[in-house]
Design a protein around this motif. Structure first.
Motif, PDB file in Angstrom:
ATOM      1  N   LEU A   1       2.233   0.427 -11.618  1.00 20.12           N
ATOM      2  CA  LEU A   1       1.038   0.495 -10.782  1.00 20.12           C
ATOM      3  C   LEU A   1       0.129  -0.709 -11.035  1.00 20.12           C
ATOM      4  N   ASN A   2      -0.054  -1.079 -12.291  1.00 22.73           N
ATOM      5  CA  ASN A   2      -0.886  -2.239 -12.621  1.00 22.73           C
ATOM      6  C   ASN A   2      -0.310  -3.519 -12.017  1.00 22.73           C
TER       7      ASN A   2
ATOM      8  N   GLU B   1      -0.937  -3.454  -8.319  1.00 19.69           N
ATOM      9  CA  GLU B   1      -2.352  -3.723  -8.017  1.00 19.69           C
ATOM     10  C   GLU B   1      -2.616  -5.231  -8.032  1.00 19.69           C
ATOM     11  N   LYS B   2      -1.993  -5.958  -8.967  1.00 23.59           N
ATOM     12  CA  LYS B   2      -2.149  -7.411  -9.017  1.00 23.59           C
ATOM     13  C   LYS B   2      -1.549  -8.049  -7.769  1.00 23.59           C
TER      14      LYS B   2
ATOM     15  N   SER C   1       0.825  -1.213   0.000  1.00 23.87           N
ATOM     16  CA  SER C   1       0.000   0.000   0.000  1.00 23.87           C
ATOM     17  C   SER C   1       0.857   1.260   0.000  1.00 23.87           C
TER      18      SER C   1
ATOM     19  N   GLN D   1      -3.906  -7.473  -4.833  1.00 24.62           N
ATOM     20  CA  GLN D   1      -5.073  -8.353  -4.906  1.00 24.62           C
ATOM     21  C   GLN D   1      -4.689  -9.782  -4.518  1.00 24.62           C
TER      22      GLN D   1
ATOM     23  N   ARG E   1       2.190   1.700  -3.404  1.00 23.73           N
ATOM     24  CA  ARG E   1       1.119   2.190  -4.286  1.00 23.73           C
ATOM     25  C   ARG E   1       0.990   3.710  -4.169  1.00 23.73           C
TER      26      ARG E   1
END
Length: 151
Positions: free
Chosen positions: A57-58, A61-62, A24, A65, A27
């Motif tokens: 960033l993508n 994000e993976k 986080s 998740q 991010r």
């Protein structure tokens, strides 16, 4: 639930929560970079830089998740209090001198001076262990070992 197994789960949950916090924070840094890049736009160089940051960033994000899914799965398995008679998801297994938790593939954790490898039931060794009982032999990578403990 066996005390060692409980401590292994707790250590794994703490490890994943720590990883979640770090992801986080990363991010936030990437988003700040994107916003900073917008202020310093300079044509094609800007577009290339922004695209690279967006890809980072993508990817992040993976990871966030996947970490969330792993944590939810650990909580689910931790809620199962029964001691299994065969190796199944959620089982803590001592194979030879090594400890394994059949849960999620997040690597090695240490608790109570013991290293425990967390692996999926679908991993090569995990799939061999599923359905075995205490004292059963397991052949893996040319080496045969017995299941010493099962919690």
């Amino acid at each position: 639930m066996n005390e060692l197994k409980m401590k292994v789960y707790q250590a794994a949950i703490v490890s994943l929560k720590t990883k979640s916090e770090l992801l986080s924070e990363e991010r936030v840094k990437i988003i700040e970079s994107i916003l900073e890049e917008e202020k310093n736009s300079a044509g094609d160089k800007y577009e290339t830089s922004r695209e690279m940051i967006t890809q980072d960033l993508n990817s992040l994000e993976k990871q966030i998740q996947q970490n969330k899914n792993d944590l939810e799965e650990l909580y689910r398995l931790f809620s199962i209090k029964d001691t299994p008679i065969i190796v199944q998801e959620g089982a803590l297994v001592k194979l030879g001198t090594d400890w394994f938790l059949i849960a999620v593939s997040v690597g090695k954790i240490n608790t109570e001076g013991i290293s425990v490898f967390l692996m999926s039931k679908n991993s090569p060794l995990g799939s061999l262990l599923i359905g075995k009982k205490k004292s059963d032999p397991v052949d893996f990578r040319g080496k045969t070992q017995r299941i010493e403990e099962l919690f």
